[in-house]
Design an enzyme around this catalytic site. Structure first.
Site, PDB file in Angstrom:
ATOM      1  N   ARG A  35      24.204  -4.555 -46.461  1.00  0.00           N
ATOM      2  CA  ARG A  35      23.127  -4.268 -47.416  1.00  0.00           C
ATOM      3  C   ARG A  35      23.279  -5.070 -48.710  1.00  0.00           C
ATOM      4  O   ARG A  35      22.281  -5.399 -49.348  1.00  0.00           O
ATOM      5  CB  ARG A  35      23.081  -2.773 -47.722  1.00  0.00           C
ATOM      6  N   LYS A 197      13.914  11.138 -27.723  1.00  0.00           N
ATOM      7  CA  LYS A 197      12.816  12.116 -27.676  1.00  0.00           C
ATOM      8  C   LYS A 197      11.426  11.516 -27.842  1.00  0.00           C
ATOM      9  O   LYS A 197      11.225  10.672 -28.705  1.00  0.00           O
ATOM     10  CB  LYS A 197      13.005  13.130 -28.810  1.00  0.00           C
ATOM     11  N   GLY A 353      17.879   2.679 -36.402  1.00  0.00           N
ATOM     12  CA  GLY A 353      19.342   2.705 -36.376  1.00  0.00           C
ATOM     13  C   GLY A 353      19.994   2.293 -35.070  1.00  0.00           C
ATOM     14  O   GLY A 353      20.835   1.399 -35.038  1.00  0.00           O
TER      15      GLY A 353
HETATM   16  P1  AMP Z   1      16.664   8.149 -31.078  1.00  0.00           P
HETATM   17  O1  AMP Z   1      17.443   8.579 -32.261  1.00  0.00           O
HETATM   18  O2  AMP Z   1      15.592   9.082 -30.673  1.00  0.00           O
HETATM   19  O3  AMP Z   1      16.187   6.701 -31.167  1.00  0.00           O
HETATM   20  O4  AMP Z   1      17.684   8.191 -29.851  1.00  0.00           O
HETATM   21  C1  AMP Z   1      18.816   7.368 -29.739  1.00  0.00           C
HETATM   22  C2  AMP Z   1      19.749   8.008 -28.744  1.00  0.00           C
HETATM   23  O5  AMP Z   1      19.086   8.153 -27.505  1.00  0.00           O
HETATM   24  C3  AMP Z   1      21.004   7.204 -28.473  1.00  0.00           C
HETATM   25  O6  AMP Z   1      22.095   7.896 -28.994  1.00  0.00           O
HETATM   26  C4  AMP Z   1      21.053   7.129 -26.953  1.00  0.00           C
HETATM   27  O7  AMP Z   1      22.322   7.411 -26.424  1.00  0.00           O
HETATM   28  C5  AMP Z   1      20.091   8.227 -26.530  1.00  0.00           C
HETATM   29  N1  AMP Z   1      19.575   8.003 -25.174  1.00  0.00           N
HETATM   30  C6  AMP Z   1      18.985   6.934 -24.687  1.00  0.00           C
HETATM   31  N2  AMP Z   1      18.714   7.098 -23.362  1.00  0.00           N
HETATM   32  C7  AMP Z   1      19.169   8.324 -23.006  1.00  0.00           C
HETATM   33  C8  AMP Z   1      19.200   9.060 -21.792  1.00  0.00           C
HETATM   34  N3  AMP Z   1      18.713   8.552 -20.678  1.00  0.00           N
HETATM   35  N4  AMP Z   1      19.747  10.273 -21.806  1.00  0.00           N
HETATM   36  C9  AMP Z   1      20.259  10.779 -22.957  1.00  0.00           C
HETATM   37  N5  AMP Z   1      20.252  10.143 -24.135  1.00  0.00           N
HETATM   38  C10 AMP Z   1      19.720   8.918 -24.170  1.00  0.00           C
END
Ligand code: AMP
Length: 395
Positions: A35, A197, A353
């Site tokens: 940063r 999600k 992130g």
């Molecule tokens: P987000 O913060 O919603 O962008 O989610 C990121 C997280 O999603 C990461 O820590 C990944 O490990 C998780 N992730 C991605 N694919 C999967 C999956 N098939 N099952 C569980 N977690 C997942």
């Protein structure tokens, strides 16, 4: 856009809101200066155009004046990274700081103490913003990471600088990269959304559907779509409350001529564990006891083909549990395909992130067009929101 190059900076005291919210280790040493490096082009530009810099930032989330969050801890790293001596002011407002700012010579850099030692900062207090504003003659915002906050130093302060305010170089790059994806990018425009999600990405999906030609949905959020289509997903991640939503979304996408690409096969296991035995299954035939943790080989080929055909690419969210080396293949392949497409002339923007962590970890950071420095600010931009820090520079 009010860019720095439109202002005369000679003899000006340029008050720059930077994002020096860097990670510190237990000894209080900076562990990642990304940063600080990101703000260097703006600071260099001001100094080489005859001005001086007054840098203001927050660090962490202190409750009042807490030495643990003092910006004095980063003074040495800031000086090393910027390759100039840095003077430190023990407060961000007050008589002593005002005197230091007044006596600052062209070419010098003053770093102020943590803005969030005052709760007035996050409250967007006008008097506090006014006191900060009295330190400089020009205001520059280069803190994309906090541009979605209506804080005193990020938004409110701008009203005290009529015409003498500008986007810093980092902020300018962030805004124009997002604009390329959302408005001016060459077609076909592709968005790749992954992560855990659906619910956390709904506003983004709805906003970008207006702008894109293709949408790849991968990672944990894909299973809600697959279940809604009647597939068996075992105990993969799923948000049952959103099943109908995903069906509606597919209809809406078809109406808008957006092609949605979902995974077709999956690497699944019984345990959420890197060393758990894995198998490859068609996406809608995941055994009852299993969960999908990564994209399968056919999905990787399918996604790769779409990526290579696209001219503008946005990537937000991993397409598997990339933190587990045995389930990182899909995310690595995706990054590789984006890098390849970029080398053939596509514009690629990576933000959020986890995708940023993935491009860093797997070595693609220099092979994509732009990696955003701001998580929340980037997501809110994609949601179509006008960020307070950016709006304040326009008026
Ligand atoms: P987000 O913060 O919603 O962008 O989610 C990121 C997280 O999603 C990461 O820590 C990944 O490990 C998780 N992730 C991605 N694919 C999967 C999956 N098939 N099952 C569980 N977690 C997942």
């Amino acid at each position: 856009m009010n860019t720095l190059s439109k202002l005369s900076l000679n003899n000006e005291k340029v008050l720059i809101r930077v994002d020096f919210n860097v990670p510190l280790n237990d000894q209080g040493k900076v562990t990642d200066d990304t940063r600080i490096r990101a703000a260097k082009p703006t600071i260099d530009y001001v100094l080489s155009n005859g001005g001086s810099c007054i840098l203001m930032s927050h660090l962490g989330r202190p409750k009042g004046k807490d030495a643990q969050f003092s910006l004095s801890k980063i003074q040495e790293t800031v000086s090393k990274t910027l390759e100039v001596p840095v003077i430190f002011a023990k407060d961000c407002i007050g008589t002593e700081t005002q005197e230091r700012a007044n006596s600052l010579q062209n070419g010098q850099v003053l770093l102020l103490e943590n803005l969030r030692f005052y709760e007035e900062e996050t409250k967007g207090d006008k008097d506090f913003a006014k006191q900060l504003s009295s330190l400089g003659s020009v205001y520059v915002n280069d803190a994309f990471g906090t541009a979605h906050r209506a804080h005193a130093s990020t938004a409110v302060i701008a009203s005290f600088f009529e015409n003498k305010k500008a986007f810093g170089k980092l902020l300018e790059q962030e805004v124009s990269s997002i604009d390329k994806v959302m408005n001016t990018g060459e077609k076909p425009v592709l968005a790749i959304l992954g992560g855990a999600k659906v619910s956390s990405k709904i506003t983004i999906i709805e906003n970008i559907l207006e702008k894109i030609d293709h949408l790849i949905i991968g990672g944990g959020m894909a299973y809600t779509f697959i279940k809604a289509q009647g597939g068996s997903i075992g105990h993969s991640l799923c948000e049952d409350d959103y099943l109908q939503y995903t069906r509606d979304l597919l209809v809406l996408a078809a109406e808008k001529n957006v092609q949605i690409h979902l995974p077709i096969d999956v690497v699944c296991t019984e345990e959420f564990d890197n060393n758990s035995q894995s198998q490859i299954k068609p996406i809608g035939s995941i055994p009852e006891k299993c969960m999908g943790l990564d994209s399968g080989p056919d999905t990787i080929s399918k996604f790769r083909a779409v990526i290579l055909e696209s001219k503008t690419i946005l990537w937000n969210g991993p397409v598997g549990v990339f933190e587990f080396p045995n389930f990182a293949k899909g995310t690595i392949a995706l990054g590789k395909a984006i890098a390849e497409s970029t080398s053939k002339g596509a514009f690629s923007l990576v933000g959020g992130g986890d995708s940023v962590a993935a491009v860093k970890q797997f070595g693609f950071i220099n092979q994509v067009s732009y990696v955003s420095t701001g998580g929340g600010a980037m997501l809110e931009s994609l949601e179509g929101k006008d960020l307070p820090g950016i709006a304040a520079l326009r008026v």
